[in-house]
Motif scaffolding. Structure first.
Motif, PDB file in Angstrom:
ATOM      1  N   ARG A  26     142.392  -0.275  16.603  1.00  0.00           N
ATOM      2  CA  ARG A  26     141.741  -1.296  17.435  1.00  0.00           C
ATOM      3  C   ARG A  26     142.714  -2.454  17.659  1.00  0.00           C
ATOM      4  O   ARG A  26     143.625  -2.683  16.887  1.00  0.00           O
ATOM      5  CB  ARG A  26     140.469  -1.795  16.756  1.00  0.00           C
ATOM      6  N   GLY A  27     142.478  -3.177  18.761  1.00  0.00           N
ATOM      7  CA  GLY A  27     143.265  -4.363  19.037  1.00  0.00           C
ATOM      8  C   GLY A  27     144.336  -4.121  20.080  1.00  0.00           C
ATOM      9  O   GLY A  27     144.754  -2.996  20.335  1.00  0.00           O
ATOM     10  N   ASN A  28     144.767  -5.223  20.717  1.00  0.00           N
ATOM     11  CA  ASN A  28     145.811  -5.201  21.745  1.00  0.00           C
ATOM     12  C   ASN A  28     145.490  -4.175  22.825  1.00  0.00           C
ATOM     13  O   ASN A  28     144.381  -4.132  23.339  1.00  0.00           O
ATOM     14  CB  ASN A  28     147.186  -4.951  21.118  1.00  0.00           C
ATOM     15  N   GLN A  29     146.430  -3.300  23.135  1.00  0.00           N
ATOM     16  CA  GLN A  29     146.264  -2.395  24.264  1.00  0.00           C
ATOM     17  C   GLN A  29     145.210  -1.322  24.029  1.00  0.00           C
ATOM     18  O   GLN A  29     144.718  -0.722  24.991  1.00  0.00           O
ATOM     19  CB  GLN A  29     147.602  -1.708  24.585  1.00  0.00           C
ATOM     20  N   PHE A  30     144.856  -1.057  22.792  1.00  0.00           N
ATOM     21  CA  PHE A  30     143.946   0.052  22.513  1.00  0.00           C
ATOM     22  C   PHE A  30     142.548  -0.192  23.057  1.00  0.00           C
ATOM     23  O   PHE A  30     141.761   0.737  23.191  1.00  0.00           O
ATOM     24  CB  PHE A  30     143.919   0.357  21.013  1.00  0.00           C
ATOM     25  N   GLY A  31     142.239  -1.422  23.389  1.00  0.00           N
ATOM     26  CA  GLY A  31     140.953  -1.694  24.012  1.00  0.00           C
ATOM     27  C   GLY A  31     140.904  -1.320  25.468  1.00  0.00           C
ATOM     28  O   GLY A  31     139.836  -1.381  26.095  1.00  0.00           O
ATOM     29  N   THR A  32     142.054  -0.913  26.047  1.00  0.00           N
ATOM     30  CA  THR A  32     142.110  -0.598  27.483  1.00  0.00           C
ATOM     31  C   THR A  32     142.160   0.895  27.763  1.00  0.00           C
ATOM     32  O   THR A  32     142.045   1.293  28.921  1.00  0.00           O
ATOM     33  CB  THR A  32     143.344  -1.256  28.112  1.00  0.00           C
ATOM     34  N   PHE A  33     142.334   1.738  26.743  1.00  0.00           N
ATOM     35  CA  PHE A  33     142.500   3.172  26.969  1.00  0.00           C
ATOM     36  C   PHE A  33     141.144   3.850  27.137  1.00  0.00           C
ATOM     37  O   PHE A  33     140.181   3.549  26.411  1.00  0.00           O
ATOM     38  CB  PHE A  33     143.271   3.823  25.816  1.00  0.00           C
ATOM     39  N   GLU A  34     141.076   4.794  28.072  1.00  0.00           N
ATOM     40  CA  GLU A  34     139.839   5.518  28.324  1.00  0.00           C
ATOM     41  C   GLU A  34     139.624   6.590  27.267  1.00  0.00           C
ATOM     42  O   GLU A  34     140.553   7.003  26.560  1.00  0.00           O
ATOM     43  CB  GLU A  34     139.882   6.139  29.721  1.00  0.00           C
ATOM     44  N   SER A  35     138.380   7.065  27.193  1.00  0.00           N
ATOM     45  CA  SER A  35     138.044   8.060  26.171  1.00  0.00           C
ATOM     46  C   SER A  35     138.809   9.361  26.383  1.00  0.00           C
ATOM     47  O   SER A  35     139.055  10.104  25.425  1.00  0.00           O
ATOM     48  CB  SER A  35     136.539   8.329  26.187  1.00  0.00           C
ATOM     49  N   SER A  36     139.206   9.658  27.643  1.00  0.00           N
ATOM     50  CA  SER A  36     139.945  10.896  27.901  1.00  0.00           C
ATOM     51  C   SER A  36     141.281  10.924  27.169  1.00  0.00           C
ATOM     52  O   SER A  36     141.851  12.000  26.964  1.00  0.00           O
ATOM     53  CB  SER A  36     140.178  11.066  29.408  1.00  0.00           C
ATOM     54  N   SER A  37     141.770   9.778  26.759  1.00  0.00           N
ATOM     55  CA  SER A  37     143.022   9.731  26.006  1.00  0.00           C
ATOM     56  C   SER A  37     142.884  10.348  24.623  1.00  0.00           C
ATOM     57  O   SER A  37     143.893  10.630  23.978  1.00  0.00           O
ATOM     58  CB  SER A  37     143.490   8.275  25.862  1.00  0.00           C
ATOM     59  N   PHE A  38     141.633  10.541  24.184  1.00  0.00           N
ATOM     60  CA  PHE A  38     141.398  11.023  22.822  1.00  0.00           C
ATOM     61  C   PHE A  38     140.551  12.291  22.795  1.00  0.00           C
ATOM     62  O   PHE A  38     140.172  12.763  21.723  1.00  0.00           O
ATOM     63  CB  PHE A  38     140.699   9.926  22.014  1.00  0.00           C
ATOM     64  N   ASP A  39     140.249  12.862  23.980  1.00  0.00           N
ATOM     65  CA  ASP A  39     139.436  14.072  24.052  1.00  0.00           C
ATOM     66  C   ASP A  39     140.040  15.194  23.215  1.00  0.00           C
ATOM     67  O   ASP A  39     141.258  15.268  23.012  1.00  0.00           O
ATOM     68  CB  ASP A  39     139.326  14.542  25.504  1.00  0.00           C
ATOM     69  N   GLY A  40     139.142  16.106  22.772  1.00  0.00           N
ATOM     70  CA  GLY A  40     139.598  17.303  22.083  1.00  0.00           C
ATOM     71  C   GLY A  40     140.080  17.068  20.674  1.00  0.00           C
ATOM     72  O   GLY A  40     140.815  17.894  20.127  1.00  0.00           O
ATOM     73  N   ASN A  41     139.699  15.946  20.070  1.00  0.00           N
ATOM     74  CA  ASN A  41     139.978  15.666  18.652  1.00  0.00           C
ATOM     75  C   ASN A  41     138.629  15.424  17.972  1.00  0.00           C
ATOM     76  O   ASN A  41     138.119  14.301  17.960  1.00  0.00           O
ATOM     77  CB  ASN A  41     140.873  14.434  18.517  1.00  0.00           C
ATOM     78  N   GLU A  42     138.018  16.507  17.465  1.00  0.00           N
ATOM     79  CA  GLU A  42     136.640  16.463  16.990  1.00  0.00           C
ATOM     80  C   GLU A  42     136.414  15.437  15.903  1.00  0.00           C
ATOM     81  O   GLU A  42     135.338  14.838  15.796  1.00  0.00           O
ATOM     82  CB  GLU A  42     136.241  17.860  16.483  1.00  0.00           C
ATOM     83  N   TRP A  43     137.446  15.164  15.127  1.00  0.00           N
ATOM     84  CA  TRP A  43     137.245  14.308  13.963  1.00  0.00           C
ATOM     85  C   TRP A  43     137.732  12.881  14.180  1.00  0.00           C
ATOM     86  O   TRP A  43     137.808  12.108  13.223  1.00  0.00           O
ATOM     87  CB  TRP A  43     137.930  14.926  12.742  1.00  0.00           C
ATOM     88  N   LEU A  44     138.054  12.524  15.424  1.00  0.00           N
ATOM     89  CA  LEU A  44     138.341  11.116  15.728  1.00  0.00           C
ATOM     90  C   LEU A  44     137.035  10.366  15.945  1.00  0.00           C
ATOM     91  O   LEU A  44     136.044  10.924  16.429  1.00  0.00           O
ATOM     92  CB  LEU A  44     139.195  10.996  16.993  1.00  0.00           C
ATOM     93  N   CYS A  45     137.063   9.073  15.650  1.00  0.00           N
ATOM     94  CA  CYS A  45     135.871   8.264  15.846  1.00  0.00           C
ATOM     95  C   CYS A  45     136.271   6.843  16.223  1.00  0.00           C
ATOM     96  O   CYS A  45     137.424   6.443  16.069  1.00  0.00           O
ATOM     97  CB  CYS A  45     135.006   8.240  14.575  1.00  0.00           C
TER      98      CYS A  45
END
Length: 885
Positions: A782-801
């Motif tokens: 969290r913080g800085n640029q990570f608040g601007t990334f869309e959810s598609s940047s993390f798709d296909g990682n079942e255990w991310l939250c």
């Protein structure tokens, strides 16, 4: 031939004067000559091969004139120079002196003339210069002096000529110069002065020459400039002056040269300049003047050079301009002027004319009674004038050296009469960015025997490749519809420096001669054609090639090893072909290589380790995407890519080359900027100009496997990294945090596991981040640029939250232990998840299987249900067998 100075001259004790200037002397000047007891005049200037050393001067030295300009000296002025207290003239220009002026210099109180220009003196001018109360001429130009002008300069009451050009003087005490009321010439150009011009300058009523250009002066020019009634030369260009041109300028009745360009002058009072009837040169270009050209300019009958470019001048070009019969150079470009051009054709002395970027009327169809009455131009620039045809008056031009008709609307064929135009004089012909479709009756080789530059790019030429004159340096015919093969006759143009045939429909193979026919060829661009066959083994030792662009063709075979001879190569682009080879590691010996693009080919195999620690030392961009490379990432190269390690904050420049071209009568700098296409921030971008500070690695869409080495963190200057679509495993290195300039990071479509390092959130320039379709776990930083990334940047990682995913991270006790992904023996999906489900399902049977089946929906998750069901059935059968037994 050069001559030595005889040592015996140092024995001539009665010698009073020695003049050896411009004698082509060489060697060391005998030191004893300086010490001759009766020598009063010593002049040895302008002997460039002559070196000398200052001796320790005796106080009794009778020297009155010492001129050593243009000779070779290195070092500082000795303190003993202060002992030459009889000197009247000291001329030390262009002697390579270093350091500060010694304090003893103030002892030279008899000086009348002092010239220390064109050296490397630095620091402040000593206050002791105020001791030169008899000084009439002082020139400190082209050094590195800093600070303010010493207040002691007010003592120079006899000075008439003061030149301080091109130093680093600054400060706000220029008003002291107003006390030097005998000044006739004052040159302060090329320094760091700022603010307003002090009103005390109005006291300098004897000024004939005043240059304040290339500083930071601002606000309005004071009305007191009207006091300079003797002024003949005034240069205020390259400052920030505002407001109107002062009405007091009408008092400058003796002025012959007036330069006010590159300021912020505005208003509509140009007509007052029509009273300055002695003017020979007037430049008002690059201001904000918004009026018509005044008819009063007709009074400037002595005017030879007039520059009004880059303003907002409107209206029709006044016919009174024909009164300027002495006019030789005229620049009206980049304005809003209208009207026909014939008014200029009758100014017989006019040979340099720029009318570009004005909505003018062409002279097509205009006839003249006698062509001999027309001006014969040497330089004619008419680009972006809205022309639809070739102006008819050109057929009678026989002395043209430079003709530019680019960025117009000329369509159809180049007329056949153009082949007779200025055939003996033309150096440059620019017809680019029009709608020309072909040539009317062209010769086999275009006829201008002295032509150096021919630009025909961005037209609709639907012909075979025209052969330029054999004298051509720069030939650009890109972005047309040329067809057929490249004729071998092109190899007779042995003077070529740049050849750009890109973006056409040329076919066939590359002629074998094309790489070795010219000793001067530096730029070869054949991109985006239909060329096929192998890349010829054509490049010899001593090659001058700095750019080779062959991308987007159908070239086959391996990369020729002879490219190793191109030791000056800066850009090599072989992308989008059918090249079948292993990685050409031997290119690492090209110490100047900055850009290497091999994308979309058939390269294969593991990348061999570098042969030395100096491989690819200047490489800034490497693109190996969409090939068949295998093995581990080439992390050993991370140590050698030195240019990627530096965080460069220098001013913005672009990759390319510049060369002085032309002949003795007409020279120019030919600038060529490199371009490329690169995947960046998830999209394919065209870089028409590549910033010199840009660095990128694209190894995507290959078969690389294994870990990403922590050594990636040493490449601190990287702006974009793309490792997507490979078989990479292991964790994301925390050393990515060292890449403080990183703007784009794509690690998607791999098998990376573990958590996303929280440190990555510190990358404040990161605008694109994609880790989708991996096996990552844990919370998203969290913080800085990570608040601007869309959810598609993390798709296909079942255990991310965590944000931006809908799945929120609970507390550590409630959150399941994230799995450690390893491959199962009989499946490509992780076995430890299977084991976890088996343990959960033991004794629960199909109920757990049903729950899992409802929650896991992807194909791989469906595999869990199927496999789990089979294993549960197998375990149940084994248990029943045990009970029966």
């Amino acid at each position: 031939m050069p001559y030595l100075v005889p040592d015996k001259l140092a024995n001539m004790s009665t010698l009073t004067a020695l003049a050896l200037d411009n004698c082509d002397l060489q060697g060391e000047f005998p030191r004893g000559i300086f010490l001759l007891p009766n020598l009063q005049i010593l002049v040895v200037s302008y002997n460039q091969q002559l070196s000398w050393y200052f001796p320790e001067f005796d106080k009794r030295s009778p020297l009155k004139i010492l001129e050593l300009a243009g000779t070779s000296f290195s070092g500082e002025l000795p303190n003993s120079i202060g002992n030459l207290d009889s000197l009247n003239i000291l001329y030390l220009s262009g002697c390579n002196f270093l350091g500060s002026i010694p304090s003893s210099f103030g002892n030279l109180t008899q000086l009348v003339y002092l010239n220390l220009s064109n050296n490397n003196f630095m620091n402040q001018v000593p206050p002791s210069f105020g001791n030169f109360s008899q000084l009439a001429y002082l020139d400190l130009s082209y050094n590195h002096f800093t600070g303010q002008i010493p207040s002691s300069f007010t003592n120079l009451r006899q000075i008439t000529q003061l030149f301080l050009f091109n130093n680093n003087f600054s400060g706000d005490n220029l008003s002291l110069l107003g006390k030097l009321n005998k000044l006739q010439s004052l040159g302060l150009g090329g320094n760091n002065f700022s603010g307003s011009i002090p009103s005390s300058f109005g006291n300098l009523t004897q000024l004939v020459y005043l240059v304040l250009s290339n500083n930071g002066f601002m606000n309005q020019v004071p009305p007191s400039f009207g006091n300079f009634t003797r002024l003949a030369y005034l240069d205020l260009s390259y400052n920030h002056f505002t407001g109107q041109i002062p009405s007091s300028f009408t008092n400058l009745r003796q002025i012959t040269r007036l330069f006010l360009s590159h300021n912020n002058f505005s208003g509509d009072n140009l007509s007052l300049l029509g009273k300055l009837k002695q003017l020979q040169s007037l430049n008002l270009g690059w201001n904000n003047l918004n009026c018509e050209i005044p008819s009063s300019f007709a009074n400037l009958t002595q005017l030879r050079q007039l520059g009004l470019s880059s303003n907002q001048l409107t209206g029709r070009i006044p016919s009174q301009i024909m009164n300027m019969t002495q006019l030789t150079l005229l620049d009206l470009s980049i304005n809003l002027l209208q009207g026909p051009m014939e008014v200029f054709l009758l100014l017989k002395k006019l040979y340099w004319l720029r009318l570009s970027d004005n909505p003018l009327t062409s002279l097509t169809g205009t006839s003249f009674v006698n062509a001999s009455t027309l001006a014969q131009f040497q330089n004619l620039e008419l680009f972006s004038c809205g022309l639809t045809e070739f102006p008819e008056f050109l057929r009678d031009q026989h002395e043209l050296q430079w003709l530019s008709l680019s960025y117009n609307k000329i369509e159809g064929l180049v007329p056949k009469w153009i082949w007779n135009m200025s055939t003996e004089t033309l150096f440059c012909l620019q017809l680019a960015h029009n709608f020309i479709t072909g040539f009317d009756q062209p010769p086999l080789v275009l006829p201008w025997r002295r032509l150096r530059l021919l630009h025909l790019e961005y037209n609709n030429l639907q012909i075979s490749l025209p052969i330029p004159p054999f004298s051509t340096f720069d030939y650009n015919i890109s972005n047309n519809q040329l067809t057929g093969e490249i004729p071998p006759l092109i190899c007779n143009v042995t003077s070529l420096y740049a050849l750009d045939l890109s973006c056409n429909n040329l076919s066939g193979s590359i002629p074998q001669c094309l790489g070795s026919f010219s000793d001067s060829l530096s730029l070869l661009n054949l991109q985006s054609n239909n060329l096929s066959g192998p890349i010829p083994q054509i490049y010899n030792d001593g090659s001058q090639l700095v750019m080779l662009e062959l991308s987007q063709n159908q070239l086959q075979g391996p990369v020729p090893r002879s490219l190793a001879n191109c030791t000056l190569l800066q850009l090599l682009n072989l992308g989008d072909n059918q090249i079948n080879d292993t990685f050409p590691f031997w290119l690492g010996n090209l110490s100047e290589l900055q850009v290497l693009i091999l994308r979309f080919n058939r390269f294969h195999g593991a990348i061999q380790n570098p042969e030395s620690n100096f491989a690819f030392p200047k490489l800034c961009v490497i693109d190996l995407a969409h090939n068949g490379f295998t093995g581990k990432l080439p992390s050993d190269y991370f140590q050698t890519w030195r240019a990627m390690k530096d965080v460069d904050i220098k001013r913005l420049t672009y990759m390319g080359t510049s060369k002085m071209l032309g002949g003795p009568d007409n020279q120019w700098f030919d600038d060529y900027h490199y371009s490329m296409t690169l995947m960046n921030k998830g999209v394919q971008l065209l870089y028409e100009h590549i910033p010199s500070i840009f660095t990128a690695i694209d190894l995507s869409s290959n078969k690389f496997e294994g870990d990403i080495s922590e050594s990636i963190g040493i490449l601190k200057g990287l702006h974009t990294v793309n490792f997507s679509n490979n078989n990479l495993t292991g964790h994301i290195p925390s050393s990515f945090v060292n890449l403080t300039q990183l703007e784009s990071l794509d690690l998607s479509q791999n098998k990376l596991s573990g958590e996303i390092p929280q440190e990555v959130s510190q990358l404040t320039f990161l605008a694109f981040f994609n880790v989708s379709h991996n096996h990552l776990t844990g919370p998203i930083p969290r913080g800085n640029q990570f608040g601007t990334f869309e959810s598609s940047s993390f798709d296909g990682n079942e255990w991310l939250c965590g944000d931006p995913l809908s799945k929120k991270c609970g507390n550590s006790e409630a959150t399941p232990i994230p799995p450690n992904y390893e491959e199962d023996e009989d499946s490509e999906f992780p076995s430890k998840i299977v084991w976890l489900i088996i343990c959960m399902g033991y004794g629960s049977g199909l109920i757990v299987g049903f729950v899992v089946g409802q929650t896991l929906t992807t194909r791989k998750h469906e595999w869990f249900v199927t496999t789990f069901g089979r294993r549960q059935q197998k375990q149940s059968r084994q248990k029943r067998r045990v009970r029966r037994n």
